[in-house]
Design a protein around this motif. Structure first.
Motif, PDB file in Angstrom:
ATOM      1  N   GLN A  81       0.808  -1.212   0.000  1.00  0.00           N
ATOM      2  CA  GLN A  81       0.000   0.000   0.000  1.00  0.00           C
ATOM      3  C   GLN A  81       0.847   1.271   0.000  1.00  0.00           C
ATOM      4  O   GLN A  81       0.308   2.367   0.144  1.00  0.00           O
ATOM      5  N   THR A  82       2.156   1.139  -0.163  1.00  0.00           N
ATOM      6  CA  THR A  82       3.076   2.258   0.041  1.00  0.00           C
ATOM      7  C   THR A  82       3.740   2.685  -1.261  1.00  0.00           C
ATOM      8  O   THR A  82       4.249   1.852  -2.016  1.00  0.00           O
ATOM      9  N   ARG A  83       3.745   4.002  -1.493  1.00  0.00           N
ATOM     10  CA  ARG A  83       4.451   4.584  -2.639  1.00  0.00           C
ATOM     11  C   ARG A  83       5.528   5.537  -2.119  1.00  0.00           C
ATOM     12  O   ARG A  83       5.259   6.365  -1.253  1.00  0.00           O
ATOM     13  N   LEU A  84       6.737   5.409  -2.652  1.00  0.00           N
ATOM     14  CA  LEU A  84       7.850   6.256  -2.242  1.00  0.00           C
ATOM     15  C   LEU A  84       7.780   7.573  -3.000  1.00  0.00           C
ATOM     16  O   LEU A  84       7.770   7.593  -4.235  1.00  0.00           O
ATOM     17  N   ARG A  85       7.758   8.693  -2.266  1.00  0.00           N
ATOM     18  CA  ARG A  85       7.609  10.002  -2.887  1.00  0.00           C
ATOM     19  C   ARG A  85       8.889  10.830  -2.863  1.00  0.00           C
ATOM     20  O   ARG A  85       8.922  11.917  -3.438  1.00  0.00           O
ATOM     21  N   SER A  86       9.932  10.358  -2.213  1.00  0.00           N
ATOM     22  CA  SER A  86      11.210  11.074  -2.191  1.00  0.00           C
ATOM     23  C   SER A  86      12.243  10.307  -2.998  1.00  0.00           C
ATOM     24  O   SER A  86      12.033   9.145  -3.367  1.00  0.00           O
ATOM     25  N   ALA A  87      13.360  10.951  -3.289  1.00  0.00           N
ATOM     26  CA  ALA A  87      14.378  10.328  -4.138  1.00  0.00           C
ATOM     27  C   ALA A  87      14.941   9.052  -3.531  1.00  0.00           C
ATOM     28  O   ALA A  87      15.305   8.119  -4.246  1.00  0.00           O
ATOM     29  N   HIS A  88      15.012   9.014  -2.198  1.00  0.00           N
ATOM     30  CA  HIS A  88      15.576   7.849  -1.515  1.00  0.00           C
ATOM     31  C   HIS A  88      14.714   7.482  -0.318  1.00  0.00           C
ATOM     32  O   HIS A  88      14.082   8.343   0.297  1.00  0.00           O
ATOM     33  N   GLY A  89      14.713   6.211   0.001  1.00  0.00           N
ATOM     34  CA  GLY A  89      14.014   5.732   1.177  1.00  0.00           C
ATOM     35  C   GLY A  89      14.612   4.410   1.609  1.00  0.00           C
ATOM     36  O   GLY A  89      15.262   3.724   0.819  1.00  0.00           O
ATOM     37  N   SER A  90      14.422   4.052   2.877  1.00  0.00           N
ATOM     38  CA  SER A  90      14.880   2.743   3.351  1.00  0.00           C
ATOM     39  C   SER A  90      13.778   2.108   4.179  1.00  0.00           C
ATOM     40  O   SER A  90      13.080   2.793   4.949  1.00  0.00           O
ATOM     41  N   PHE A  91      13.650   0.785   4.026  1.00  0.00           N
ATOM     42  CA  PHE A  91      12.563   0.040   4.651  1.00  0.00           C
ATOM     43  C   PHE A  91      13.133  -1.249   5.243  1.00  0.00           C
ATOM     44  O   PHE A  91      13.823  -2.000   4.549  1.00  0.00           O
ATOM     45  N   TYR A  92      12.833  -1.494   6.525  1.00  0.00           N
ATOM     46  CA  TYR A  92      13.363  -2.658   7.224  1.00  0.00           C
ATOM     47  C   TYR A  92      12.275  -3.724   7.338  1.00  0.00           C
ATOM     48  O   TYR A  92      11.180  -3.464   7.858  1.00  0.00           O
ATOM     49  N   PHE A  93      12.595  -4.940   6.869  1.00  0.00           N
ATOM     50  CA  PHE A  93      11.687  -6.081   6.948  1.00  0.00           C
ATOM     51  C   PHE A  93      12.247  -7.078   7.948  1.00  0.00           C
ATOM     52  O   PHE A  93      13.400  -7.514   7.819  1.00  0.00           O
ATOM     53  N   ASP A  94      11.442  -7.444   8.927  1.00  0.00           N
ATOM     54  CA  ASP A  94      11.894  -8.329   9.998  1.00  0.00           C
ATOM     55  C   ASP A  94      11.787  -9.800   9.595  1.00  0.00           C
ATOM     56  O   ASP A  94      11.184 -10.626  10.276  1.00  0.00           O
ATOM     57  N   VAL A  95      12.382 -10.116   8.454  1.00  0.00           N
ATOM     58  CA  VAL A  95      12.495 -11.492   7.956  1.00  0.00           C
ATOM     59  C   VAL A  95      13.889 -11.654   7.366  1.00  0.00           C
ATOM     60  O   VAL A  95      14.535 -10.672   6.992  1.00  0.00           O
ATOM     61  N   ASP A  96      14.364 -12.878   7.295  1.00  0.00           N
ATOM     62  CA  ASP A  96      15.664 -13.132   6.675  1.00  0.00           C
ATOM     63  C   ASP A  96      15.553 -13.046   5.154  1.00  0.00           C
ATOM     64  O   ASP A  96      14.512 -13.374   4.574  1.00  0.00           O
ATOM     65  N   SER A  97      16.635 -12.639   4.526  1.00  0.00           N
ATOM     66  CA  SER A  97      16.622 -12.439   3.072  1.00  0.00           C
ATOM     67  C   SER A  97      16.331 -13.721   2.303  1.00  0.00           C
ATOM     68  O   SER A  97      15.737 -13.690   1.234  1.00  0.00           O
ATOM     69  N   GLY A  98      16.765 -14.865   2.863  1.00  0.00           N
ATOM     70  CA  GLY A  98      16.543 -16.129   2.169  1.00  0.00           C
ATOM     71  C   GLY A  98      15.073 -16.430   1.960  1.00  0.00           C
ATOM     72  O   GLY A  98      14.694 -17.091   0.975  1.00  0.00           O
ATOM     73  N   VAL A  99      14.217 -15.949   2.850  1.00  0.00           N
ATOM     74  CA  VAL A  99      12.776 -16.151   2.704  1.00  0.00           C
ATOM     75  C   VAL A  99      12.257 -15.456   1.458  1.00  0.00           C
ATOM     76  O   VAL A  99      11.268 -15.872   0.854  1.00  0.00           O
ATOM     77  N   CYS A 100      12.951 -14.386   1.067  1.00  0.00           N
ATOM     78  CA  CYS A 100      12.510 -13.582  -0.078  1.00  0.00           C
ATOM     79  C   CYS A 100      13.349 -13.833  -1.331  1.00  0.00           C
ATOM     80  O   CYS A 100      13.327 -13.035  -2.277  1.00  0.00           O
ATOM     81  N   SER A 101      14.111 -14.921  -1.328  1.00  0.00           N
ATOM     82  CA  SER A 101      14.932 -15.316  -2.492  1.00  0.00           C
ATOM     83  C   SER A 101      15.932 -14.230  -2.872  1.00  0.00           C
ATOM     84  O   SER A 101      16.163 -13.959  -4.050  1.00  0.00           O
ATOM     85  N   VAL A 102      16.523 -13.608  -1.853  1.00  0.00           N
ATOM     86  CA  VAL A 102      17.498 -12.550  -2.090  1.00  0.00           C
ATOM     87  C   VAL A 102      18.870 -13.025  -1.633  1.00  0.00           C
ATOM     88  O   VAL A 102      19.022 -13.554  -0.537  1.00  0.00           O
ATOM     89  N   ALA A 103      19.868 -12.834  -2.481  1.00  0.00           N
ATOM     90  CA  ALA A 103      21.244 -13.182  -2.127  1.00  0.00           C
ATOM     91  C   ALA A 103      22.117 -11.944  -2.282  1.00  0.00           C
ATOM     92  O   ALA A 103      21.812 -11.047  -3.067  1.00  0.00           O
ATOM     93  N   THR A 104      23.197 -11.900  -1.521  1.00  0.00           N
ATOM     94  CA  THR A 104      24.138 -10.794  -1.689  1.00  0.00           C
ATOM     95  C   THR A 104      24.888 -10.958  -3.002  1.00  0.00           C
ATOM     96  O   THR A 104      24.924 -12.035  -3.587  1.00  0.00           O
ATOM     97  N   GLU A 105      25.496  -9.873  -3.460  1.00  0.00           N
ATOM     98  CA  GLU A 105      26.220  -9.891  -4.724  1.00  0.00           C
ATOM     99  C   GLU A 105      27.718  -9.784  -4.475  1.00  0.00           C
ATOM    100  O   GLU A 105      28.162  -9.092  -3.556  1.00  0.00           O
ATOM    101  N   VAL A 106      28.499 -10.462  -5.305  1.00  0.00           N
ATOM    102  CA  VAL A 106      29.958 -10.395  -5.234  1.00  0.00           C
ATOM    103  C   VAL A 106      30.465  -9.524  -6.376  1.00  0.00           C
ATOM    104  O   VAL A 106      30.057  -9.703  -7.532  1.00  0.00           O
ATOM    105  N   HIS A 107      31.319  -8.570  -6.042  1.00  0.00           N
ATOM    106  CA  HIS A 107      31.860  -7.630  -7.016  1.00  0.00           C
ATOM    107  C   HIS A 107      33.366  -7.838  -7.126  1.00  0.00           C
ATOM    108  O   HIS A 107      34.055  -8.036  -6.115  1.00  0.00           O
TER     109      HIS A 107
END
Length: 338
Positions: A81-107
């Protein structure tokens, strides 16, 4: 047009996503392969709840069963239900990243400079091999570096607010013996190939709405260099900031020139140093970092950020708990030697 949202998970993994004009945060995340928890998509179930930590938003609908009035006042929102109206924003989700199929990236990167800044620390500067492979992070977060010539990885906080012309800096403690310490002292050369995994960590600068107390122990200063640089670049911080910086010996003090610069470029920033075991020639404060805390400054609501060795973190927390100080939020990152 688009804005940028940092999505931070409980395990510290962070993913930055582009949010199109009028796009819901949930849709933007899914478009970037970040599968946030979701059920109803109607603002009723509360499955996609998160804490808005920075940025301006519009929220369409939140059912009273999804979030309480107190939670909404604290900044909780629903991604569907949320739309970001500023150039930058940060949002904290109290779940582990693996639950959301997210992995860190290697550079992949290259060592571009090694600069001793004290008897006990050095700046490691690296340059990304492909600057087009965007690396974003929140000031205060860290990266895991693969030490050249070994299969060992070590974690270090970014000492800058962002990638500067493809370059990154890290303030690294030099131990008497250690895989990274030995590499920096004995073998490091510009041109060495080095890899990093990032961004990581749940210690980062939140939206500044109250006075800031920053407490640094040793190379825990690194995280604050990035935070202060971000505030310097934004140029809109009206809140007072006090940095208390403690080390074991005066030879361990580093980056004081940068701290001096922040006293000139930030409207209300000041710092003090304290040395636990100084030489007889030392003319400054002697003791522990808690000795620098100012009860008058802490009498009002404030945010406290602590970064450094675990004993310093615990001593600072106990000091604040034992005294009548203003209502405050507390964020910390413990530095532990490998």
């Amino acid at each position: 047009m688009h804005n940028t949202a940092a999505i931070v998970f409980r395990d510290g993994t962070t993913r930055f996503v582009k949010v199109d004009d009028n796009e819901l945060l949930m849709d933007a995340a899914q478009r970037h392969g970040v599968n946030l928890p979701v059920d109803c998509r109607e603002g009723v179930c509360g499955t996609c709840r998160c804490l808005r930590e920075a940025g301006e938003v519009d929220v369409e609908y939140i059912d009273e069963e999804a979030l309480t009035e107190e939670e909404i006042a604290e900044g909780h929102v629903l991604a569907c239900q949320t739309r970001l109206r500023s150039a930058h924003g940060s949002f904290y989700f109290d779940v582990d990243s693996g639950v959301c199929s997210v992995a860190t990236e290697v550079h992949d990167a290259t060592v571009s400079a090694v600069e001793p800044v004290s008897d006990a620390a050095a700046i490691l500067e690296i340059t990304l091999d492909d600057p087009a492979q965007a690396l974003q992070f929140l000031p205060g977060q860290y990266a895991r570096l693969e030490i050249p010539g070994t299969d060992a990885w070590r974690a270090y906080s970014f000492a800058t607010s962002s990638v500067k012309e493809g370059r990154l800096r890290f303030l690294i403690r030099l131990l008497p013996s250690g895989v990274m310490s030995d590499y920096l002292r004995e073998r490091a050369r510009p041109g060495d190939a080095i890899s990093l995994e990032a961004p990581l960590g749940a210690f980062y600068l939140r939206e500044v709405q109250s006075p800031l107390l920053m407490v640094a122990g040793g190379t825990g200063l690194s995280a604050f260099l990035g935070m202060l640089e971000q505030l310097e670049e934004a140029g809109d911080c009206s809140q007072p900031i006090r940095l208390c910086y403690g080390v074991t010996q005066e030879a361990d003090l580093s980056e004081l020139d940068r701290l001096d610069r922040f006293t000139e470029t930030l409207p209300d920033f000041a710092y003090e140093t304290v040395v636990m075991n100084p030489s007889e020639a030392w003319q400054g404060r002697k003791g522990v970092v808690c000795d620098l805390f100012d009860l008058d400054f802490l009498a009002r609501p404030f945010d406290a950020y602590l970064c450094g060795p675990p004993p310093m973190i615990e001593a600072s927390k106990q000091w604040l708990e034992a005294r009548e100080v203003g209502e405050h939020r507390l964020f910390f990152e413990k530095f532990v030697s490998s």
